[in-house]
Design an enzyme around this catalytic site. Structure first.
Site, PDB file in Angstrom:
ATOM      1  N   GLU A 170      25.019   6.939  33.690  1.00  0.00           N
ATOM      2  CA  GLU A 170      23.741   7.611  33.938  1.00  0.00           C
ATOM      3  C   GLU A 170      22.943   6.919  35.050  1.00  0.00           C
ATOM      4  O   GLU A 170      22.542   7.543  36.028  1.00  0.00           O
ATOM      5  CB  GLU A 170      22.923   7.636  32.641  1.00  0.00           C
ATOM      6  CG  GLU A 170      21.563   8.266  32.775  1.00  0.00           C
ATOM      7  CD  GLU A 170      21.666   9.710  33.209  1.00  0.00           C
ATOM      8  OE1 GLU A 170      22.198  10.524  32.450  1.00  0.00           O
ATOM      9  OE2 GLU A 170      21.224  10.033  34.317  1.00  0.00           O
ATOM     10  N   ASP A 175      22.112   8.177  38.947  1.00  0.00           N
ATOM     11  CA  ASP A 175      20.727   8.370  39.392  1.00  0.00           C
ATOM     12  C   ASP A 175      20.491   7.605  40.700  1.00  0.00           C
ATOM     13  O   ASP A 175      19.832   8.108  41.619  1.00  0.00           O
ATOM     14  CB  ASP A 175      19.741   7.852  38.336  1.00  0.00           C
ATOM     15  CG  ASP A 175      19.655   8.766  37.122  1.00  0.00           C
ATOM     16  OD1 ASP A 175      20.058   9.943  37.216  1.00  0.00           O
ATOM     17  OD2 ASP A 175      19.186   8.302  36.069  1.00  0.00           O
ATOM     18  N   SER A 228      21.855  15.602  34.897  1.00  0.00           N
ATOM     19  CA  SER A 228      21.541  14.234  35.321  1.00  0.00           C
ATOM     20  C   SER A 228      21.669  14.064  36.820  1.00  0.00           C
ATOM     21  O   SER A 228      21.064  13.173  37.391  1.00  0.00           O
ATOM     22  CB  SER A 228      22.523  13.256  34.683  1.00  0.00           C
ATOM     23  OG  SER A 228      22.120  12.954  33.401  1.00  0.00           O
ATOM     24  N   ASP A 270      16.929  31.283  45.473  1.00  0.00           N
ATOM     25  CA  ASP A 270      17.059  31.899  44.154  1.00  0.00           C
ATOM     26  C   ASP A 270      18.537  31.908  43.751  1.00  0.00           C
ATOM     27  O   ASP A 270      19.394  32.319  44.531  1.00  0.00           O
ATOM     28  CB  ASP A 270      16.519  33.339  44.235  1.00  0.00           C
ATOM     29  CG  ASP A 270      16.347  33.957  42.860  1.00  0.00           C
ATOM     30  OD1 ASP A 270      16.514  33.244  41.851  1.00  0.00           O
ATOM     31  OD2 ASP A 270      16.034  35.172  42.807  1.00  0.00           O
ATOM     32  N   ILE A 271      18.821  31.422  42.555  1.00  0.00           N
ATOM     33  CA  ILE A 271      20.204  31.428  42.054  1.00  0.00           C
ATOM     34  C   ILE A 271      20.315  32.590  41.073  1.00  0.00           C
ATOM     35  O   ILE A 271      19.544  32.671  40.109  1.00  0.00           O
ATOM     36  CB  ILE A 271      20.546  30.095  41.350  1.00  0.00           C
ATOM     37  CG1 ILE A 271      20.271  28.900  42.270  1.00  0.00           C
ATOM     38  CG2 ILE A 271      21.992  30.099  40.851  1.00  0.00           C
ATOM     39  CD1 ILE A 271      21.062  28.877  43.568  1.00  0.00           C
ATOM     40  N   GLY A 276      14.750  36.104  40.821  1.00  0.00           N
ATOM     41  CA  GLY A 276      13.479  35.531  40.366  1.00  0.00           C
ATOM     42  C   GLY A 276      13.715  34.434  39.345  1.00  0.00           C
ATOM     43  O   GLY A 276      14.852  34.014  39.103  1.00  0.00           O
ATOM     44  N   ASP A 312      14.409  32.456  36.067  1.00  0.00           N
ATOM     45  CA  ASP A 312      15.154  32.709  34.829  1.00  0.00           C
ATOM     46  C   ASP A 312      15.304  31.395  34.078  1.00  0.00           C
ATOM     47  O   ASP A 312      15.234  30.312  34.675  1.00  0.00           O
ATOM     48  CB  ASP A 312      16.527  33.326  35.142  1.00  0.00           C
ATOM     49  CG  ASP A 312      17.304  32.510  36.169  1.00  0.00           C
ATOM     50  OD1 ASP A 312      17.705  31.382  35.833  1.00  0.00           O
ATOM     51  OD2 ASP A 312      17.491  32.982  37.310  1.00  0.00           O
TER      52      ASP A 312
END
Ligand SMILES: *[C@@H]1O[C@H](CO)[C@@H](O)[C@H](O)[C@H]1NC(C)=O
Ligand SMILES: *[C@@H]1O[C@H](CO)[C@@H](O)[C@H](O)[C@H]1NC(C)=O
Ligand SMILES: *[C@@H]1O[C@H](CO)[C@@H](O)[C@H](O)[C@H]1NC(C)=O
Ligand SMILES: *[C@@H]1O[C@H](CO)[C@@H](O)[C@H](O)[C@H]1NC(C)=O
Ligand SMILES: *[C@@H]1O[C@H](CO)[C@@H](O)[C@H](O)[C@H]1NC(C)=O
Ligand SMILES: CC(=O)N[C@H]1CO[C@H](CO)[C@@H](O)[C@@H]1O
Length: 685
Positions: free
Chosen positions: A306, A310, A602, A643-644, A662, A664
């Site tokens: 993790e 990062d 992550s 937008d995905i 839009g 979601d």
């Protein structure tokens, strides 16, 4: 914990309840707990905490909008710490009413009732039989997987004239002791290492049989396989990020880490292989909060990937800007050994001293049994006092940790969210990863293999929204992905990956269910309603003609005690998350000096945090302040994001939600379009 020892006795207390008609139901549990055991011994001493209700908490949202909404004339006029504190100083009028009720029962002396300094709560240690009598309830032990025991009740009552002054009683609906081990989990950066040991150089991609997508041949060599191997170069191409060049002390980026710790060997291998502009010996500054330690040796058990990831992503996108790691909590409290369910309060204490004893929603300071307590007498524990206001908070902080929202009492979460609002007022941007199991929380949460919720009639089919994603003052980041046949010029989809199928393709062993399927986390909070900046988008989504419309839903009540009502799977009245998203798939990196491919939100949260950092730098360079709480500006002008519209986040035995045009609850408003974001945010005051 005193009562814990006394619980060993199995003697049953058959006390009579003394609830009259002047009492009202104060709290009731909706989702019954699976492991209720025997009644608590009537003579066991229970540390009762009565959280007093505050009345001055409701102006914060308007104030935050006033400085965060692009149409406001006060946009960007962040407040100082002192200004924020004076606005929210707690009121203390209700204590006398509650105290005189307690004294009126004749069971306690004045000296038994401990009133905390700023009167946020009252504490009385009392035998279980007295607590049962005055709250009209029965306390039971609840045994959890590791054999830990906590006590609580399913419902309790208070006199009408007292009820309106009390937020909650604990132990109550909220259990009172440590139990589940390791509820706070890393955002599954799933290790898929394939036996490549201690390499100095890795040749991507690691995807046997992969063929270059049509059109990729025209791209530079380092962008040809982004569909199966994301690198900082791919991310920059996807979002049109510039090569960073600024290094301003006010724009150091922050990362929250707990338990998991990075290894210098790992991050330097990443820079050598995939971010050659970053000197291999680049390291973050580490701030140890309440005994947290980092870095660790590559082979250390705490190096789970993790923190490495990062740092890989944030440093490679913002270098020469530097990164600060807040390594929070000592080993006993961060490892799960002591069973703490909360994980953000000690961090917030350390960067805002006033939060240590701040009262809101009936809670003053940290919550014993939920938050770590210091000094910590356990072996290896931090022996100093709780750190309060010891450190400065960076302008941007990314947090890739979470757990199920229902694990924490609503007032606890509200108090903490209120603090995050205060940080927004001061110009900080707090980001959190939205989770990796679609509409569920972590596998195993709430006693369910997939991490879904249950009621008496529904077994593991109710969606389980994540914490702290519900807090509307956090920017919640979901994950996207490319498919193997995509290039960086194709639109991304919601991150979904069958890890077993991936491992079969790459020759590694299978991943056992329920860890075998990742999908970006999203859905609707049971504790928070949509904030005004999001309400229109949520309403639009809920009108769309998409398959999720066939799913039954419920409308959570104010106490979230009716989860799953009428067979509903999700709360149609909740704050939707995520807000935005960024790539979270196919990151080839090194953990324990071993190359592996990683997936998860992550990855997405530090990427989005890096983007805000770059924007803040550009604003600083022209004499403007930080963006701070970014959500209202993004919802107001979503065209600065890509937008995905493809993909979904299934789990809990059903299809989850679908991505759409839009906003979601799968990919939020979308991924960064840096040039548009830059123009927009440079144009704001
Ligand atoms: C790290 O790798 C070494 C060498 O392969 C291995 O012995 C050790 O167990 C690994 N550590 C962890 C925590 O997996
Ligand atoms: C719920 O479903 C799980 C998995 O199918 C099963 O093991 C368990 O027994 C079920 N529990 C109840 C109460 O039906
Ligand atoms: C990749 O896309 C091309 C063009 O759309 C198609 O012909 C080819 O079959 C695809 N390959 C795979 C492995 O899906
Ligand atoms: C994942 O892929 C494996 C192997 O192809 C398949 O057996 C399994 O059903 C898939 N799991 C899901 C949840 O789609
Ligand atoms: C859309 O997402 C689905 C998975 O939900 C995936 O199978 C498909 O390839 C994606 N389509 C495109 C065009 O990326
Ligand atoms: C809430 C919690 O479990 N915190 C633990 C932190 O460490 C101290 C000292 O060992 C424990 O007493 C606390 O229980």
């Amino acid at each position: 914990m005193l009562w814990h020892r006394l619980l060993a006795s199995t003697a049953l207390f058959a006390g009579a309840l003394s609830v009259s008609t002047s009492h009202v139901l104060h709290e009731k549990r909706s989702v019954s707990l699976p492991h209720r055991r025997q009644r608590v011994d009537g003579d066991a001493i229970v540390p009762v905490r009565i959280g007093l209700r505050q009345s001055n908490l409701h102006t914060g949202y308007e104030r935050l909008m006033d400085i965060s909404h692009p149409a406001s004339k006060n946009y960007g006029k962040h407040l100082s710490k002192e200004e924020v504190h004076s606005i929210f100083a707690p009121a203390d009028e209700t204590v006398e009413i509650v105290k005189s009720w307690l004294l009126g029962t004749g069971l306690f002396e004045e000296s038994d009732i401990i009133s905390y300094e700023n009167k946020g709560w009252l504490a009385v240690d009392m035998p279980a039989k007295h607590a049962e009598s005055i709250f009209g309830t029965e306390y039971y032990e609840h045994e959890m997987s590791q054999g830990d025991v906590r006590i609580g009740c399913d419902e309790y009552y208070l006199p009408i004239h007292v009820s309106s002054h009390v937020d909650f009683i604990k132990p109550g609906v909220k259990l009172s002791a440590p139990l589940l081990k390791k509820q706070v989990e890393k955002r599954g950066v799933e290790s898929l290492s394939r036996g490549i040991h201690r390499p100095t150089h890795v040749n991507p991609p690691h995807y046997p049989g992969w063929q270059m997508p049509p059109g990729a041949g025209k791209l530079p060599a380092d962008l040809q396989n982004c569909g199966v191997n994301i690198t900082p170069t791919c991310i920059k191409a996807l979002y049109d990020l510039p090569t960073a060049h600024l290094d301003q002390p006010e724009n150091v980026m922050g990362l929250y880490e707990t338990y998991d710790a990075f290894s210098l060997g790992d991050i330097s291998l990443f820079f050598e292989n995939f971010a050659k502009n970053v000197p291999a010996d680049t390291a973050p500054k580490v701030i140890s909060v309440d005994g947290g330690t980092a870095p660790v040796a590559p082979s250390d058990a705490r190096n789970g990937g993790e923190s490495d990831i990062d740092l890989d992503l944030s440093i490679s996108l913002i270098y020469p800007q530097s990164v600060t790691v807040y390594q929070v909590d000592d080993l006993p409290n961060s490892s799960g050994e002591t069973g703490t369910a909360g994980f953000l309060n000690t961090f917030l204490d350390s960067v805002d001293g006033s939060y240590c004893d701040y009262t809101a929603f009936g809670i003053t300071g940290d919550s014993p049994g939920i938050d770590a307590e210091y000094p910590d007498s356990l072996a290896g524990g931090y022996k100093g006092q709780l750190e309060c206001g010891t450190y400065e908070l960076t302008r941007v902080v990314s947090i890739s940790y979470g757990e199920a929202e229902v694990y924490l009492p609503k007032p606890y979460v509200e108090r903490q969210c209120n603090e995050i609002m205060k940080l927004g007022l001061q110009g900080h941007s707090i980001l959190v990863a939205s989770g990796d199991y679609g509409v569920a929380s972590f596998p195993g949460s709430n006693g369910d293999a997939e991490g879904c919720l249950s009621t008496a009639t529904m077994n593991g089919t109710i969606y389980n929204p994540d914490y702290p994603s519900g807090c509307p003052y956090i920017t919640v980041v979901g994950a996207t992905r490319l498919y193997p046949n995509d290039t960086v010029n194709d639109p991304e989809s919601a991150m979904q990956v069958n890890l077993t199928a991936f491992n079969i393709a790459t020759g590694a062993g299978p991943v056992s269910p329920p860890y075998d399927f990742f999908a970006t986390g999203g859905g609707f909070s049971n504790y928070f309603t949509p904030p005004s900046y999001q309400a229109g988008d949520v309403a639009n989504y809920l009108k769309q003609d998409l398959p999720f419309q066939s799913l039954p839903y419920y409308e959570a009540n104010a106490d979230a005690t009716n989860i799953g009502q009428n067979g509903g799977l999700y709360n149609r009245l909740g704050r939707g998350y995520p807000d935005v998203s960024a790539n979270g798939a196919f990151l080839l990196t090194f953990v324990n000096l071993t190359a592996g491919t990683y997936f998860g939100t992550s990855l997405a949260s530090p990427i989005f945090g890096a983007v805000i950092t770059l924007l803040n730098e550009e604003r600083t360079a022209v004499g403007k302040g930080p963006i701070g709480f970014i959500n209202p500006a993004l919802y107001e002008n979503p065209s600065v994001l890509n937008d995905i519209t493809n993909g979904s986040n299934p789990n809990c035995g059903s299809q989850g939600f679908q991505s759409s045009k839009g906003w979601d609850p799968v990919t939020g408003l979308g991924t960064p379009n840096y040039p548009r974001m830059l123009e927009y945010f440079l144009g704001l005051p």
